[in-house]
Each structure stands twice: as structure tokens, then as C-alpha cells.
Motif scaffolding. Structure first.
Motif, PDB file in Angstrom:
ATOM      1  N   GLY A 181       2.724  -0.345  -3.794  1.00 31.30           N
ATOM      2  CA  GLY A 181       1.515   0.463  -3.957  1.00 31.30           C
ATOM      3  C   GLY A 181       0.479  -0.136  -4.885  1.00 31.30           C
ATOM      4  O   GLY A 181      -0.556   0.487  -5.130  1.00 31.30           O
ATOM      5  N   SER A 182       0.716  -1.349  -5.406  1.00 37.22           N
ATOM      6  CA  SER A 182      -0.270  -1.940  -6.317  1.00 37.22           C
ATOM      7  C   SER A 182      -1.290  -2.789  -5.551  1.00 37.22           C
ATOM      8  O   SER A 182      -2.172  -3.400  -6.153  1.00 37.22           O
TER       9      SER A 182
ATOM     10  N   GLU B 150      -2.092   8.314   1.685  1.00 38.50           N
ATOM     11  CA  GLU B 150      -1.254   7.228   2.194  1.00 38.50           C
ATOM     12  C   GLU B 150      -2.018   5.948   2.475  1.00 38.50           C
ATOM     13  O   GLU B 150      -1.407   4.943   2.816  1.00 38.50           O
ATOM     14  N   HIS B 151      -3.341   5.928   2.367  1.00 40.75           N
ATOM     15  CA  HIS B 151      -4.108   4.732   2.705  1.00 40.75           C
ATOM     16  C   HIS B 151      -4.436   3.861   1.501  1.00 40.75           C
ATOM     17  O   HIS B 151      -4.975   2.766   1.659  1.00 40.75           O
ATOM     18  N   GLY B 152      -4.168   4.344   0.307  1.00 37.48           N
ATOM     19  CA  GLY B 152      -4.429   3.534  -0.881  1.00 37.48           C
ATOM     20  C   GLY B 152      -5.880   3.601  -1.324  1.00 37.48           C
ATOM     21  O   GLY B 152      -6.706   4.323  -0.759  1.00 37.48           O
ATOM     22  N   VAL B 153      -6.180   2.792  -2.347  1.00 36.16           N
ATOM     23  CA  VAL B 153      -7.481   2.815  -2.997  1.00 36.16           C
ATOM     24  C   VAL B 153      -8.369   1.683  -2.477  1.00 36.16           C
ATOM     25  O   VAL B 153      -9.539   1.880  -2.150  1.00 36.16           O
TER      26      VAL B 153
ATOM     27  N   THR C  11       0.820  -1.218   0.000  1.00 36.72           N
ATOM     28  CA  THR C  11       0.000   0.000   0.000  1.00 36.72           C
ATOM     29  C   THR C  11       0.851   1.264   0.000  1.00 36.72           C
ATOM     30  O   THR C  11       0.312   2.365   0.092  1.00 36.72           O
ATOM     31  N   ASN C  12       2.173   1.117  -0.069  1.00 35.01           N
ATOM     32  CA  ASN C  12       3.073   2.283   0.016  1.00 35.01           C
ATOM     33  C   ASN C  12       2.720   3.155   1.227  1.00 35.01           C
ATOM     34  O   ASN C  12       2.489   4.367   1.103  1.00 35.01           O
ATOM     35  N   ALA C  13       2.718   2.537   2.400  1.00 33.59           N
ATOM     36  CA  ALA C  13       2.324   3.242   3.621  1.00 33.59           C
ATOM     37  C   ALA C  13       3.239   4.437   3.908  1.00 33.59           C
ATOM     38  O   ALA C  13       4.414   4.437   3.541  1.00 33.59           O
ATOM     39  N   GLY C  14       2.677   5.433   4.565  1.00 32.80           N
ATOM     40  CA  GLY C  14       3.396   6.676   4.852  1.00 32.80           C
ATOM     41  C   GLY C  14       3.801   6.774   6.308  1.00 32.80           C
ATOM     42  O   GLY C  14       4.814   6.238   6.724  1.00 32.80           O
TER      43      GLY C  14
END
Lengths: 476, 476
Positions: free
Chosen positions: B197-198, B428-431, B146-149
Motif C-alpha cells: 500500500g505504499s 481500494e484505488h490508493g492515493v 496499492t493494496n488492491a481490493g
């Protein structure tokens, strides 16, 4: 074809469709290893013109070669010899579109020369840290297309890490506006990083939003003589620990590389060039957000610690900006000194920093055993595990014959050694047309399969820089 | 289906194919907005087992939902209600495979809990800086998926920037070993960042090589009351200038958000909560490679400058680690205080830092005009332009009815405002599955077209987390 040329002239204006005269600046690569012939060199002035050019080419299945400053080292921006490919030069798209001080971002067009990008940031009191030898003539579009590295990567990362957003013209001639200057944006797949480093094979980068940084209050440079590559790696660890993000440069240079500078640039002062017990020197840069005095204190504390540890034999800290520039100039003169010395074989490899000493021991011994008289010009960005592990023709004999007979073998030996140590055969120069076969040989077959699938998905006609990165394929 | 279950049992062992009992921990999402039903929960222990599971599912065109700690906020890791999807839990893959101090890298398996990754780095005297509220239960695979922040992005970047390499099982059940710990590697398309992030829609991340950093010598925390959001942004600029890379945290909190902490956590001390002229407070963190004394001096110099500038009304610097933790605890207690207060509507938006003040003015006024009694809980990572711009149900009336009647409208108003200011509806939470329609609405159609083409190219059967990120499509 003449119909296509008419269309292109309508789009960008006749003076910007070059078909006659000396086009070698566009048709041959920087190191003059490849001499192509273009159908035309087209110089659009806007993103809309780029899109129209790509559409016109797509309609006739004409290949496009995106080109910036044409300073690449892997033959990735010049046409083949067929006379059927269009060189798409971005050089007229030079605008600095906007600067946002509070957001620390800058939006520029792809044809903007790197030095002008740096200057635009400096004019706003800020820093764009990407820095490399060709900065006076390379363009930011080319930097992003090849994910260029350079000398500040240890702190600021490669071009990839310095880019927040892109504007791209797709192989279908559509415009993707991805120029948001956001530091967090998780809305779907990361197209930005797919285009960065794809060397113009998936689309044309026309503009970018870049990260800026505060200008440091002081930048100091030191030069240290080290007793071994192991010691250089130990010094790197100490530097990270003591300077933290203040460590903005960490370059290693072998004494033979430095001896070429001494020989061919006698006007340059090379510290510790005659120190027999130091096979390598290291150039360190410390950027400080506080003051020069503070930077100097930190540097001295680091070097004292390094003396005690034994990983540094002797060191100097530049007393002035002129002295600092002089030290960097020595480092940057190595490629020219190499050229003055004669023909050589260049590499751009990376290995985990921890494995560099063992790699160098292994590769040095291998080459010396296999290639009589070989001379190793070893230098590079040790902070990133990136060495320009170059091979100079022997002092005796015909260097042209040496290259003809030994270049392929030297490359094989070096790349096999790199693979053995889990490294990369192309750290910062990309694949281009030059190393397509190496990619097939050393990249994982699973990764190659995914790359081919992505290329096919985004550029089904295969018109974007065919034969660069991946082998040329027939359109499906 | 029973044949597939038999195959899965053969691969991972019968005890690791869960089909009965309470599977709600796997089948419903963290915020309990979605309640699915899995065909089975499969828990492989190795990359080879993951590959075999994916192959078996691909052969029967069975969908797979990769899952880590299942702490995501966008419903991206739970099955639909069909009872036909396999949840692929990575929780048994927890190994720290290796640590390389000289290379500043760590290789861990996807199921490793973030806190354990941090601890593995700390045990080696190093820092893995990713830090977020769920760190005790989220996994690094989920963080990367999720490419967390989180709270350290202003200095160290998102998960993406902290990852050098991945190991991935493709939708065909092949293993891509991309775990090289190289800081420079330009050998083809950037597959790493495509998978990051996918959200498990292109393959399964099974392991990662992560960047480590030196532990700072000192970390200090300050808390400042500011007279406006403009002042907070000015303070951000001053902090960048004065602290450079020492600025490792910059959080903003509105006074209404803080008042909820005061009300529901009376044991916590909230500085300046009663300062009427300060609509916002800022939490700053300064990490220093030198010493606590030096950090304190730099912080005091910054705050003095900020007082003079007028962008800070009052400030405290924590005197001890316990005090610093107390200040961070206040910041991190806002979501819980919000929950204690009652139902609310959460957002995770980003806007260029320079445009945040105008955005907040605009969105506050819009919501207050359109939604009577609305209460704005505004806080977040201002250093990254990322706000959790949340909306609490009015103090009077039925909060359930408010959510039922107003949630969609509130979302539309907020996301339209974000779009107007060039921002992102998901920072930062994704889709996940939750915001698939928002992605279709707000992402560029050209970008969406490329995303669909990539999904189709890498996962032609459409079995990887279907309906997450992109709308579910029929297999072609």
C-alpha cells in the motif's frame, strides 16, 4: 525527578502515581525472569491523560514502559533496574466504547481484558475470536502490542488480522485517532500494522476497533491419534479441503507432553495416551454456520477419509460441550503439567507447515545427540506452523544446574535448526527484552536497518520502551 | 545522464533500456489523465538487476517510478513531465518461483499478471482469491503496492491480508528477503505491511509469498432485488449469519447503474431491472466446501428468511456456471456502460456498512440539490462498505463543460460527505499522484507527520516515486 512526579500527580491524580509499597506486579515479568525498579507506576484513566503523561516524560527525556496485563512471555512490559523509568499502566482504561452490529465492529480501550472483549461481543450475539491461555488477565492493548496469536489463528488470523483501526499516543504525546471501522481504506502508509507488534516501542496503543464475526451455530471438537508428524500435516491438508473455513482449531501434541498431563493431572481424561503407535495426537475444532448435526456430519466425513488415507489411527468427536471443553483443557494443561514436572526451556517457533516434519526429525535428533537425557515437550498450533518446542530438564540430575549449564546451548541449537528450515524464533510471543540478541542474530540486516530507521524517525528521544525489540540506543 | 543510461544498459542490457519510440504505454496512466515523459524505461529481469538499477539511480539522485501493469486508477505509476525520471518496469519478472501445497503458499515475482497467479494456484488445485476487473493485465506487484481490493474481500480480505512475505529492493538498492511463508512471525516491526500500500514510495516490491486456500467444492451466485439500501445492509447481516465464511461476494448496484447496462449492452439479461419498487439489486456469492447441492440449500434458506424479513423483494439463484458468469458480467459491465453513456466522475469511497444507508441518503440529496441534473451511478462492494459512488454528467448539455466546471465541486461535496460519516476518500484505488491533495486535506495531521517521518527515514534522497502519496519534498 520529583518535579516530574508532581506533574504526573497533577495529570492522573496522586493515588494513580504509585511509588511505594509492593509494586512487583508491575516491576517483574510474568515468568519472573526480570525484576525491575520503576520511578513510578502511572495509571491514567483516559487517552488525554496518557497524552499528557507522555508529554511530561518527553520533556524530561524520561523513558516510558507501556503495560497492559503484564502477562507477556518475552519481558516486554517491565522497567529496567535503574529506577528511572515510568511504567505506564493502561489497566484503568477498560471501557467498551461502542459496538456496531451491522458493521461487525467493536471499539474498546487498551486496558480491556481480553475475556471482557470476548464477552462484549458475545453479549451482542457476535464473536471476537482471539483466544489464548492468558485471556482472563491479558489486555487487548497488550495483545495488539505483541500481535498475539493463540488457538484460532488457523481461521481468524493473529491479533493483527482482527484489528481495523487504532488510537495511539505518539512518543511526542500527540493523539492519532485512527479508529475508523473501515474494511477498505487506502489512504497512505499502514501505520496501524506498524504499531501492532511493535511492543510499545513506537507509541502507546490506547484503543482499538476490532473485527467481529457471526457466532457459529455449532462448534465441535475432535481428538485424533496420528502415526507421525507427516500424517498430522496430511490431516491438516484434508481438514482445510473438507471443512474450508469451518476449520477453526488444529493443535498437535506429542505423547511425552500428554504423558506429563496424565502424570500431573490424573483427573483429566487423555484419549489415546497409551497408543504406542501414535507419537502425536491432534485436536481439531470445526465451527459451523448451519447446525450441530451438519458439523458432526462434516467431521465424520473428514475422519472417515483420514482413516482411509491412513493419517489417522483412531479418533473421537466430543459428544457434548463439556466433553469438548475437557479436550481443550487437556491441550491447555500442558504448560502447567510441564511446570509441575520441573524446570524447562520454552520456545515459540514457527516453520512452514510443509517443513514441520523434517524440522522436528532434525531438531529432535540434534538435541538428543548433543544434550544427554533431554526430554522434548513438543506441542502447538500446527495449523499455523507454530510449535512450542520446549525442552524439559532430564529426569535425573539437578534441573537448576541443567538450566544454568545448558539453556543457552539448547536455545542456540533450536534457533539454528529453525533458521535452517526458514522459520522464526518468535512466532507469537514477540521479542521483548528477552530476545533482542536473537533478533540481531537471526533477522536480516537489511530489515534491522529499516527497523532502526523507523524507531529513530518516530521516537527520536528513544523514550518508548527502550531496549525492547531493538538494542537501546543513545538519543541522537 | 548519458553516463547513467550507459550504466543502466550495462545492468539490464541495451534492449531493455527504452528511450525512443512510442513509450506512451509506460508514460501515461490507464485513464489517460496524465501524460509524462521518462528519461528511460528500464526493464530488469531479476531482483539483482533491480537492486543494481536502484543503486545506479541513487548515486545520481535520479527518481524511480516502479511500474507493473500500469492499470492503476490514481496515477501512481507514471513519470512526471520533466524527462528526468526512470520508469522501472517489473514486467519481465514474471516467474512463479515456487508453490507449497502443504503450506498453502505460492511465491511469485512482482511482474506476474494477476490472472497467471490465479492460474498457478488453480493448477495446483488451490485458490488465490484476489479478483478484480483488471486481472488480465495488472501485476501482483502493483496489487500489493496499492493494496488492491476487488470482489472477494468480504471473505478473503484485501491484497494485504493475502500476503505472508515480501522481497523488496530498498531505496539504497539493498535487497530485503522477507519471503518466509510463515503464518506467525513476531520478530520486529511489520515491514511487510508498511511496503504493501505504499505505492512504490518506500522501495520496490520484487516478489511475494501469497496465501492460498482450498478450492471450494461449489460457488453459487444469486441476484436479489431489495427495497432500499437499509434492506441491502440487513441482507448483508443475514448473509453473514447464515453463510458464515461461505459469503464470498456481496455487491450492490443502483437501478440507474443497471439501466445503463440495459441501454448500452442490450444483449445482457439484467434481472429485476424494471422492478420499480427495488431501487437496488444485490449480487451474492456463496462458496461451499461441501457440494453444490448443499450450497443451493443454504442459499435458499437464506433467501427465504430474507423474503420473510422483507429485505428481499425477489431473487434468482443461477442454475449454471454460465448463468452465474452472466450475473457477474452485468455487475462488471457497469464501468463500461458508464463510459458508453459518456463522461463521468469516479469515486472509490468507503463508509462503515452500518452508515452506508444514511450516507447515501445524505450524499444523494446534497448532490441533487447542488448540481442540477446530476445522475448518480452508485454500485460497489457493499460487503466491505466500499462504493463506487460515481457521478454521470447530466443527460442534457455539454458533458465536457460539465466536467470542467463541476468536477472539483462534485469531488468536494462527495469527500466532505464521506468525512462527515467517518469514511475514506480512497477505499481500494490508493492515493497516487491524483489524490495527494485529498490525503493532505482528509488524513489526520498526526498520521501525516508519521508518514513523512517514515518516508524521510527510509528514502532520505526522496527518489522513490516522488510526489505520489505524499507531496514532493526537497531532499534534506
Amino acid at each position: 525527578m520529583s518535579k516530574l512526579l508532581d506533574t504526573l500527580r497533577q495529570i492522573v491524580g496522586a493515588p494513580n502515581v504509585l511509588t511505594e509499597g509492593d509494586l512487583s506486579a508491575y516491576e517483574q515479568d510474568w515468568r519472573r525472569r526480570s525484576h525491575g525498579k520503576a520511578l513510578a507506576v502511572v495509571r491514567p484513566a483516559s487517552t488525554a491523560e496518557v497524552a499528557a503523561v507522555v508529554k511530561a516524560c518527553a520533556e524530561t527525556a524520561t523513558s516510558l514502559i507501556p503495560q497492559g496485563g503484564n502477562t507477556g512471555l518475552s519481558v516486554g512490559s517491565t522497567p529496567d533496574t535503574s529506577g528511572t523509568q515510568v511504567v505506564l499502566s493502561l489497566q484503568r482504561m477498560q471501557a467498551v466504547r461502542s459496538i456496531d452490529r451491522d458493521n461487525l465492529t467493536l471499539t474498546v480501550e487498551a486496558g480491556c481484558i481480553l475475556q471482557n472483549v470476548q464477552q462484549a461481543a458475545a453479549n451482542a450475539g457476535l464473536l471476537f475470536p482471539l483466544s489464548l491461555a492468558a485471556e482472563g488477565s491479558c489486555t487487548i492493548g497488550g495483545n495488539l502490542g505483541t500481535n498475539a496469536g493463540g488457538t484460532q489463528v488457523v481461521r481468524y488470523g493473529n491479533s493483527r488480522e482482527l484489528c481495523l483501526g487504532l488510537e495511539v499516543v505518539t512518543p511526542q504525546g500527540e493523539i492519532w485517532d485512527g479508529l475508523k471501522g473501515l474494511r477498505k481504506d487506502n489512504t497512505g502508509y499502514d501505520l496501524r500494522d506498524l504499531f501492532i507488534g511493535s511492543e510499545g516501542t513506537l507509541g502507546v496503543i490506547t484503543a482499538a476497533t476490532l473485527k467481529l464475526f457471526p457466532q457459529p451455530a455449532a462448534r465441535l471438537t475432535a481428538w485424533a491419534a496420528v502415526p507421525s508428524m507427516e500424517a498430522a500435516v496430511r490431516l491438516l491438508g484434508l481438514s482445510h479441503q473438507q471443512l474450508g473455513a469451518g476449520l477453526t482449531g488444529f493443535e498437535v501434541m506429542g505423547q511425552f507432553a500428554l504423558s506429563l498431563v496424565v502424570r500431573h493431572m490424573p483427573q483429566l481424561r487423555v484419549p489415546f495416551a497409551d497408543l504406542a503407535e501414535a507419537p502425536y495426537c491432534v485436536l481439531l475444532e470445526n465451527s459451523d454456520s448451519e447446525s450441530e448435526e451438519h458439523a458432526r456430519g462434516r467431521f465424520e466425513a473428514l475422519l472417515e477419509m483420514a482413516f482411509e488415507d491412513g493419517c489417522v489411527l483412531d479418533a473421537v468427536v466430543a459428544e457434548s460441550i463439556a466433553q469438548a471443553k475437557g479436550l481443550w483443557h487437556v491441550r491447555e494443561s500442558i504448560p502447567l503439567a510441564q511446570a509441575e514436572e520441573g524446570l524447562n526451556i520454552k520456545h515459540d517457533i514457527s516453520v512452514a507447515a510443509s517443513r514441520i516434519p523434517a524440522f522436528v526429525d532434525y531438531a529432535d535428533a540434534l538435541l538428543q545427540a548433543e544434550i544427554p537425557g533431554v526430554r522434548l515437550v513438543n506441542f502447538g498450533h500446527l495449523g499455523d506452523g507454530n510449535l512450542h518446542y520446549n525442552v524439559q530438564a532430564p529426569a535425573e540430575g539437578d534441573p537448576k544446574a541443567f538450566l544454568r549449564e545448558q539453556e543457552a546451548r539448547v536455545n542456540d541449537l533450536v534457533y539454528e535448526a529453525v533458521a535452517k528450515f526458514g522459520g522464526s524464533f518468535s512466532a507469537e510471543h514477540g521479542v521483548g527484552a528477552l530476545k533482542v540478541d536473537k533478533l540481531q542474530q537471526y533477522q536480516s540486516p537489511v530489515a534491522l536497518g529499516m527497523m532502526r530507521a523507523i524507531k529513530q524517525a518516530l521516537d527520536p528521544l528513544g523514550i518508548m520502551n527502550p531496549g525492547c525489540v531493538l538494542p537501546r540506543q543513545e538519543a541522537v
